[in-house]
Enzyme design. Structure first.
Site, PDB file in Angstrom:
ATOM      1  N   ARG A 234       0.867  -1.181   0.000  1.00  0.00           N
ATOM      2  CA  ARG A 234       0.000   0.000   0.000  1.00  0.00           C
ATOM      3  C   ARG A 234       0.903   1.231   0.000  1.00  0.00           C
ATOM      4  NH1 ARG A 234      -3.470  -2.581  -1.629  1.00  0.00           N
ATOM      5  NH2 ARG A 234      -5.536  -3.028  -0.792  1.00  0.00           N
ATOM      6  N   GLU A 263      -2.621   7.833  -4.734  1.00  0.00           N
ATOM      7  CA  GLU A 263      -3.167   7.213  -5.952  1.00  0.00           C
ATOM      8  C   GLU A 263      -4.675   7.401  -6.110  1.00  0.00           C
ATOM      9  OE1 GLU A 263      -2.067   3.024  -4.988  1.00  0.00           O
ATOM     10  OE2 GLU A 263      -4.202   2.599  -5.215  1.00  0.00           O
ATOM     11  N   HIS A 295      -1.445   0.170  -9.768  1.00  0.00           N
ATOM     12  CA  HIS A 295      -2.186  -0.772  -8.919  1.00  0.00           C
ATOM     13  C   HIS A 295      -2.795  -1.908  -9.756  1.00  0.00           C
ATOM     14  CE1 HIS A 295      -4.065  -0.864  -4.677  1.00  0.00           C
ATOM     15  NE2 HIS A 295      -3.988  -2.094  -5.149  1.00  0.00           N
TER      16      HIS A 295
HETATM   17  P1  NAI Z   1      -0.982 -11.268   4.802  1.00  0.00           P
HETATM   18  O1  NAI Z   1      -1.865 -10.894   5.936  1.00  0.00           O
HETATM   19  O2  NAI Z   1      -0.922 -12.699   4.366  1.00  0.00           O
HETATM   20  O3  NAI Z   1       0.531 -10.816   5.118  1.00  0.00           O
HETATM   21  C1  NAI Z   1       0.865  -9.603   5.712  1.00  0.00           C
HETATM   22  C2  NAI Z   1       2.050  -9.861   6.629  1.00  0.00           C
HETATM   23  O4  NAI Z   1       2.464  -8.618   7.182  1.00  0.00           O
HETATM   24  C3  NAI Z   1       1.716 -10.778   7.800  1.00  0.00           C
HETATM   25  O5  NAI Z   1       2.646 -11.841   7.880  1.00  0.00           O
HETATM   26  C4  NAI Z   1       1.776  -9.865   9.007  1.00  0.00           C
HETATM   27  O6  NAI Z   1       2.220 -10.528  10.191  1.00  0.00           O
HETATM   28  C5  NAI Z   1       2.774  -8.824   8.537  1.00  0.00           C
HETATM   29  N1  NAI Z   1       2.678  -7.577   9.274  1.00  0.00           N
HETATM   30  C6  NAI Z   1       1.564  -6.928   9.707  1.00  0.00           C
HETATM   31  N2  NAI Z   1       1.896  -5.802  10.359  1.00  0.00           N
HETATM   32  C7  NAI Z   1       3.246  -5.733  10.339  1.00  0.00           C
HETATM   33  C8  NAI Z   1       4.179  -4.795  10.855  1.00  0.00           C
HETATM   34  N3  NAI Z   1       3.780  -3.725  11.539  1.00  0.00           N
HETATM   35  N4  NAI Z   1       5.487  -5.030  10.643  1.00  0.00           N
HETATM   36  C9  NAI Z   1       5.897  -6.149   9.981  1.00  0.00           C
HETATM   37  N5  NAI Z   1       5.053  -7.063   9.472  1.00  0.00           N
HETATM   38  C10 NAI Z   1       3.749  -6.859   9.647  1.00  0.00           C
HETATM   39  O7  NAI Z   1      -1.394 -10.327   3.612  1.00  0.00           O
HETATM   40  P2  NAI Z   1      -1.070 -10.518   2.060  1.00  0.00           P
HETATM   41  O8  NAI Z   1      -2.163 -11.286   1.403  1.00  0.00           O
HETATM   42  O9  NAI Z   1       0.314 -10.997   1.916  1.00  0.00           O
HETATM   43  O10 NAI Z   1      -1.203  -9.002   1.544  1.00  0.00           O
HETATM   44  C11 NAI Z   1      -0.319  -7.987   2.010  1.00  0.00           C
HETATM   45  C12 NAI Z   1      -0.805  -6.642   1.537  1.00  0.00           C
HETATM   46  O11 NAI Z   1      -0.633  -6.548   0.121  1.00  0.00           O
HETATM   47  C13 NAI Z   1      -2.305  -6.352   1.736  1.00  0.00           C
HETATM   48  O12 NAI Z   1      -2.592  -5.918   3.054  1.00  0.00           O
HETATM   49  C14 NAI Z   1      -2.570  -5.290   0.705  1.00  0.00           C
HETATM   50  O13 NAI Z   1      -2.403  -4.018   1.298  1.00  0.00           O
HETATM   51  C15 NAI Z   1      -1.495  -5.529  -0.359  1.00  0.00           C
HETATM   52  N6  NAI Z   1      -2.091  -5.958  -1.631  1.00  0.00           N
HETATM   53  C16 NAI Z   1      -1.767  -5.275  -2.773  1.00  0.00           C
HETATM   54  C17 NAI Z   1      -2.341  -5.637  -3.984  1.00  0.00           C
HETATM   55  C18 NAI Z   1      -2.002  -4.958  -5.276  1.00  0.00           C
HETATM   56  O14 NAI Z   1      -2.681  -5.174  -6.285  1.00  0.00           O
HETATM   57  N7  NAI Z   1      -0.965  -4.141  -5.336  1.00  0.00           N
HETATM   58  C19 NAI Z   1      -3.353  -6.707  -4.054  1.00  0.00           C
HETATM   59  C20 NAI Z   1      -3.538  -7.407  -2.812  1.00  0.00           C
HETATM   60  C21 NAI Z   1      -2.949  -7.029  -1.635  1.00  0.00           C
END
Ligand code: NAI
Length: 328
Positions: A234, A263, A295
């Site tokens: 993000r 964005e 995005h």
């Molecule tokens: P996920 O929940 O599987 O992984 C996120 C990881 O970040 C978790 O392991 C969590 O423990 C860790 N985390 C949370 N807070 C943290 C912090 N303060 N410091 C360090 N690590 C921390 O989520 P996933 O599916 O991997 O997605 C991650 C992000 O990707 C989403 O939240 C979304 O914002 C973004 N995304 C972007 C897309 C795009 O098209 N560019 C599409 C889908 C998701």
């Protein structure tokens, strides 16, 4: 059930219609959800929203007044939805937590490869009949250290691909997944140590109060000079102004973005006739070692199918009183 679909893009409408199979009456609106547009949901019990829709407390109040009791986010990230306000109003919220981590993970690697081998510059030069190679020198990824910030589903996909390239892996996560260490030899470390040691750093945390501007001037200064930084998470996780300054000073060697903190109103829209006045964005684009996509990391057929199916499934579960695993 009648559902108003805000920010309904052409690329997703057929997928949603096909998933709904006539079970739900979907009203597609081009307009994003905002204070001005919320009243257009009048008559719908539910709305479906996208990444840059505004589902803040005042907008949710408007939706509630219009009779809406369910918000289905067609995305994994839901930082645009005020969950506390929704719960207070009795509006239930669902997201699509898993639709294809491969789509975003693979796009992340596409940015790494394209920036490293300067594919965006090579393509421009070749189309202008300039076949020189002098400014297109890359580096072997094999043996380099990749730092993954947020080693969840998407970070895990990136880890597996980069492991296949022969990279060393460093990870930073508040909840480490030991499988990545045992399977791939990924070493979890502190944020500062990761930043100091990695040749490529990629951001995959959600955006929340803890991760806003997680990567800022202080951490950028601790990175290896010439490091490559990628953000497909993000926009707000990275202080863009600090990243721009680091690019301009040469501290950052490469910057690949699929998300941008400003964005909203820009990405997903045709702005060819009213080009935006965003000085930071313009200055980023003026850097040859910056590559930005709007995005689109999620944009694969598989992901679109899964997003549509999961969104419709949440709505169906809610309508029929069945529990849904995607409610927040
Ligand atoms: P996920 O929940 O599987 O992984 C996120 C990881 O970040 C978790 O392991 C969590 O423990 C860790 N985390 C949370 N807070 C943290 C912090 N303060 N410091 C360090 N690590 C921390 O989520 P996933 O599916 O991997 O997605 C991650 C992000 O990707 C989403 O939240 C979304 O914002 C973004 N995304 C972007 C897309 C795009 O098209 N560019 C599409 C889908 C998701």
């Amino acid at each position: 059930m009648h559902v108003t679909v805000f920010s309904a893009h052409a690329f997703e409408q057929d997928y949603l219609t096909q998933s709904a199979q006539g079970q739900h009456e979907l009203r597609f609106l081009d307009a994003p959800l905002s204070l001005e547009t919320a009243k257009q949901a009048q008559g719908s019990q539910a709305v479906a929203v996208f990444t840059n829709d505004d589902a803040s407390a005042p907008v949710l109040e408007q939706l509630h007044a219009a009779g809406v009791r369910y918000v289905a986010a067609r995305a994994a990230g839901y930082d645009n939805v005020d969950l506390a306000a929704a719960h207070r109003l009795g509006i239930r919220v669902a997201n699509v937590p898993i639709y294809s981590p491969y789509a975003i993970g693979e796009h992340t690697v596409a940015l790494i490869l394209a920036l490293n081998r300067r594919l965006h510059l090579a393509d421009q030069q070749l189309r202008a009949n300039d076949f020189r190679l002098d400014n297109l020198i890359g580096f072997d990824l094999h043996g380099k250290t990749v730092g993954i910030i947020g080693c969840g589903r998407i970070g895990g996909v990136v880890a597996r691909i980069m492991h296949g390239f022969g990279c060393q892996l460093l990870g930073y996560d508040v909840a480490p997944d030991v499988m990545l260490s045992t399977e791939l030899g990924l070493t979890y470390t502190t944020l500062e140590d990761l930043c100091a040691r990695a040749d490529v750093i990629t951001l995959h945390t959600p955006l929340n109060g803890h991760t806003h501007y997680l990567i800022n001037q202080e951490l950028l200064a601790q990175m290896k000079p010439g490091v490559m930084l990628i953000n497909t998470g993000r926009g707000g996780v990275l202080n863009t102004q600090d990243a721009l300054a680091a690019m301009q000073s040469g501290q950052l060697g490469y910057l690949g973005l699929d998300v941008y903190e400003h964005e909203k109103g820009l990405f997903f829209n045709d702005r060819t006739r009213d080009a935006p006045h965003d000085e930071t964005f313009a200055q980023l684009l003026a850097q040859p070692n910056v590559l930005i996509t709007g995005h689109q990391a999620f944009l694969t057929r598989e992901a679109l199918t899964n997003i549509a199916d999961a969104t419709i499934n949440s709505l169906t579960c809610w309508e029929s009183g069945q529990p849904s695993t995607t409610e927040l």
